[in-house]
Design a protein around this motif. Structure first.
Motif, short mmCIF file in Angstrom:
data_model
loop_
_atom_site.label_atom_id
_atom_site.label_comp_id
_atom_site.label_asym_id
_atom_site.label_seq_id
_atom_site.Cartn_x
_atom_site.Cartn_y
_atom_site.Cartn_z
N ALA A 246 -31.01 90.24 36.23
CA ALA A 246 -30.90 91.24 35.31
C ALA A 246 -29.94 92.68 34.75
CB ALA A 246 -30.95 92.20 36.87
N LYS A 247 -29.10 92.08 34.40
CA LYS A 247 -27.88 93.03 33.54
C LYS A 247 -27.89 92.33 32.89
CE LYS A 247 -22.94 93.76 33.48
NZ LYS A 247 -21.52 93.20 33.96
N ILE A 248 -28.27 91.14 32.10
CA ILE A 248 -28.26 90.94 31.25
C ILE A 248 -29.15 91.32 30.25
CG2 ILE A 248 -28.71 88.69 29.44
CD1 ILE A 248 -26.06 88.87 30.77
N THR A 251 -28.80 95.69 29.55
CA THR A 251 -28.05 95.48 29.00
C THR A 251 -28.39 95.34 27.34
OG1 THR A 251 -25.98 95.35 30.72
CG2 THR A 251 -25.68 95.57 29.00
N TYR A 252 -29.33 94.32 27.41
CA TYR A 252 -29.08 93.75 25.67
C TYR A 252 -30.15 93.69 25.29
CZ TYR A 252 -23.53 92.34 27.13
OH TYR A 252 -23.04 92.27 27.09
N ARG A 253 -31.08 94.52 25.32
CA ARG A 253 -33.01 94.87 25.35
C ARG A 253 -32.47 95.23 23.90
NH1 ARG A 253 -38.10 93.29 27.17
NH2 ARG A 253 -37.35 92.78 28.85
N ALA A 254 -32.24 96.41 23.77
CA ALA A 254 -32.24 97.26 22.74
C ALA A 254 -31.87 96.44 21.89
CB ALA A 254 -32.06 98.75 22.72
N ASP A 255 -30.86 96.22 22.11
CA ASP A 255 -29.53 95.64 20.75
C ASP A 255 -30.41 94.40 20.63
OD1 ASP A 255 -28.17 97.26 20.52
OD2 ASP A 255 -26.47 96.22 22.47
#
Length: 719
Positions: A246-248, A251-255
């Motif tokens: 969930a953190k990954i 945190t990194y979806r938009a990028d």
């Protein structure tokens, strides 16, 4: 311990299909002997415990044809079966591609399927029997295979579809289709086809008939499993750190979304790679107090974070496509930019350079003679000679990689066979264009669908070489993205001309090649549990539109609307003629003297193709070939009564002269037929070696000829 074999059987297309287990290879985890007609195959499946931390499914499929199955001894020096033939490799791929998506996602045990042909009846091809045996061996084993599955071949002749056509039926002149289908009861999972410009509607009907037949065979496999199957091993559920995942994702979806929109394959991969490295660096394994974690724990954590990031990239790209946004900005049915040229190389017989997006193929056609035919030593009784070959090469630099070259890979063999199958239907008959044709496709860049680029480039290279193909062929790769595997309308997207990332992250790779008139080649691989008729119809229609666009672009850009009127000046000149079988000995001469003299005089190669009198004459200069052909015709023609020949005096006798009217054929011109009036001595009129025109007056039953020089004179000359 005694074993009782268990058999099940059913009639399929007028022949009995029998499956048996419990008699052969009993130590394998699953083994099934299958007989169809008098062709039989044994398949065995085994699994080994997964290696620690393995992150892929290691599946190996092997298929071998024992030559004793056809009552033959292997050729060559060693007299035993060696490395797999092209046919064996292609059959391995048929089974591999069919079963690979049918295992649980988290399953990591090493699985090996081995099948071997034990008997071949020359009519029922063992490849389909091998597929059924492999599916059944997995089904009765304890390996967690998610079958049952079936397979069949569909042909088309006399205007009708045929289930499991025999070898003889496939070789009929009106045969238009050879389709291999693998399927579960619910859906088609793998397709391989060659066709003679078959229309899309008939192809869909053939696929549907193939599915119905495969479903019936799958039910027979299920019957065998119910009577003899072992309980399936449980597959441990993958342990997932839901909090870390969930953190990954958060945190990194938009990028990740921004990185996926980067233009260019390598720039996009680099952007994702850098983001992946950042995610790994920012999420190290937890440390308790001042304890330093060991390297193994560190590696495990990096692999876990990397896997979650890869899943994120996979999901983000698929969601974007379903929302109408492809990574390179194209619409779902849009084809990448195409550039193509012909005569790309100066000295070859025909060449082209075909580029579509970031996929590029350099394709070269070479024209050879009968000597260049490929001789195939297989299970068929009659020796097969291959007159058209397409070889596909995929060097590592095409994708910016470094790896050793260890011969032709299975993938290269399979892609070459697909492109070859797609082009073969439009080639001219050997009787009218008696050349051996080799096409080589070297992939210089790859970002999806290099096999279809080989088809397009192959068409242009053949036309550039002056091969009179019936119609140009183009190919396109179609893709499928589903939402959770759903095939309901609105839950999937069909993509035209898929790039490499769309192939990797998609649910289907569906390659379609054909002309403006119809389909010539088809190949489909599925990662989900199959597709239905509606998907197939939509994909084929979208592929047809894309294929026509590519064909127009190819012809417009090259300006080559038809094959060149003449073959390349660098290609050998070849003429085919037929002589009477009784004249073969005359052409060859004593101990080959006549044919050797002919070849030396005209600097040509003369090949007698068969005992029917088919002769091929080839050389580098057309005038030499034409001269040799005229000499052969003269040597082998039959004298005609009443015809005038320009002969040569070979010997003189008191009663007349013997004149050679065609090479090796002499007749007697009696002294009374040498001239008007009385001839006292023959030598007063002609000498040995003199040219002498004579007319054939008669030929007796033994072949002796009566000639006349006097009868060649006109009435005016006589007076």
């Amino acid at each position: 311990m005694t074993y009782t074999p268990i058999r099940v059987s059913r009639e399929i297309a007028g022949r009995t299909l029998m499956l048996e287990t419990g008699r052969l290879a009993k130590q394998a985890h699953g083994a099934v002997y299958v007989q169809y007609g008098e062709t039989s195959v044994l398949a065995a499946a085994c699994a080994a415990t997964a290696r620690p931390d393995i992150d892929f499914f290691p599946l190996t499929v092997d298929y071998r044809e024992k030559t004793y199955a056809a009552g033959k001894v292997p050729g060559g020096f060693f007299k035993r079966e060696g490395r797999p033939t092209t046919k064996e490799i292609l059959t391995m791929r048929l089974s591999d591609r069919a079963v690979r998506p049918m295992f649980p996602d988290s399953y990591r045990d090493e699985v090996q399927i081995m099948s071997q042909v034990l008997s071949a009846d020359q009519e029922n091809d063992p490849d389909i029997v091998s597929m059924i045996a492999s599916f059944a061996a997995l089904e009765v084993s304890d390996i967690p295979f998610q079958g049952p599955m079936g397979a069949c071949r569909i042909g088309h002749a006399d205007g009708k579809l045929i289930v499991n056509p025999t070898h003889s039926q496939l070789k009929r002149p009106d045969s238009k289709l050879e389709l291999v289908v693998a399927a579960t009861a619910d859906a088609i999972t793998m397709v391989e086809a060659g066709a003679n410009e078959l229309d899309e509607e008939t192809m869909v009907q053939a696929l549907e008939l193939g599915h119905q037949t495969a479903r019936e065979i799958a039910s027979l496999v299920a019957e065998l499993r119910e009577r003899a199957g072992k309980p399936k091993k449980p597959v441990p559920a993958a342990t997932i750190d839901d909090a870390l995942k969930a953190k990954i994702y958060s945190t990194y979806r938009a990028d990740c979304e921004r990185a996926l929109q980067t233009k260019g394959k390598h720039d996009r991969y680099n952007a994702l790679s850098e983001l992946r490295k950042r995610a790994i660096a920012e999420n190290p394994a937890p440390v308790v107090g001042d304890t330093v974690i060991d390297e193994r724990a560190k590696g495990k954590r990096e692999k876990e974070v990397g896997a979650f990031f890869d899943e994120l990239a996979f999901d983000v790209e698929r969601e974007g496509i379903l929302a109408g946004v492809r990574a390179d900005g194209r619409k779902q049915d849009e084809i990448r930019t195409i550039t193509c040229e012909v005569t790309a190389l100066p000295r070859v017989h025909g060449s082209s350079l075909f580029t579509r997006g970031e996929t590029q193929a350099l394709v070269v056609t070479t024209l050879g003679t009968v000597e260049d035919e490929q001789i195939i030593d297989g299970l068929h009784e009659q020796e097969e000679r291959k007159k058209f070959m397409l070889h596909y090469n995929f060097p590592p630099f095409s994708v910016g990689e470094v790896r050793p070259l260890r011969g032709t890979s299975r993938r290269e063999t399979g892609h070459g066979a697909l492109a070859e199958r797609s082009l073969e239907p439009v080639l001219p008959p050997f009787e009218t264009f008696p050349y051996t044709i080799r096409v080589v496709s070297d992939i210089l860049e790859s970002n999806g669908s290099s096999s279809m680029a080989s088809v397009c480039g192959g068409t242009l290279a053949l036309m550039d070489a002056g091969v009179p193909i019936r119609r140009p062929v183009a190919g396109i790769a179609m893709g499928l993205i589903t939402r959770g595997g759903s095939l309901e309308p609105g839950s999937y997207a069909i993509l035209s001309d898929i790039a490499g990332n769309e192939d990797h992250n998609g649910d289907m790779d569906f390659k379609v090649a054909g002309t403006q008139k119809g389909i010539t080649g088809l190949q489909m691989d599925i990662k989900i549990k199959g597709v239905n008729r509606r998907i197939l119809e939509q994909a084929l229609e979208q592929a047809r539109q894309g294929r026509l666009h590519i064909l127009r672009t190819m012809l417009e850009q090259t300006g080559l609307r038809a094959p060149r009127a003449a073959i390349s000046p660098f290609a050998p000149r070849l003429v085919q003629l037929r002589i009477k079988p009784s004249k073969i000995g005359t052409l060859i001469g004593p101990k080959g003297a006549s044919i050797k003299k002919l070849q030396d005089e005209f600097k040509v190669t003369v090949e007698i193709a068969d005992d029917t009198g088919l002769v091929h004459v080839s050389g580098n200069r057309q005038e030499n070939v034409d001269g040799a052909v005229e000499r052969i015709r003269a040597m082998t023609e039959e004298p005609e009564i009443g015809r005038i020949y320009q002969g040569v005096v070979k010997s003189i006798k008191e009663f007349g002269v013997f004149v050679e009217i065609i090479p090796g054929v002499e007749g007697l011109c009696h002294v009374s037929e040498l001239a008007e009036g009385f001839v006292k001595r023959v030598s007063d009129v002609v000498k040995v070696g003199d040219p002498l025109a004579v007319r054939v007056l008669a030929i007796d039953e033994s072949g002796k000829m009566k000639l006349s020089h006097r009868a060649t004179k006109s009435e005016v000359e006589r007076s």
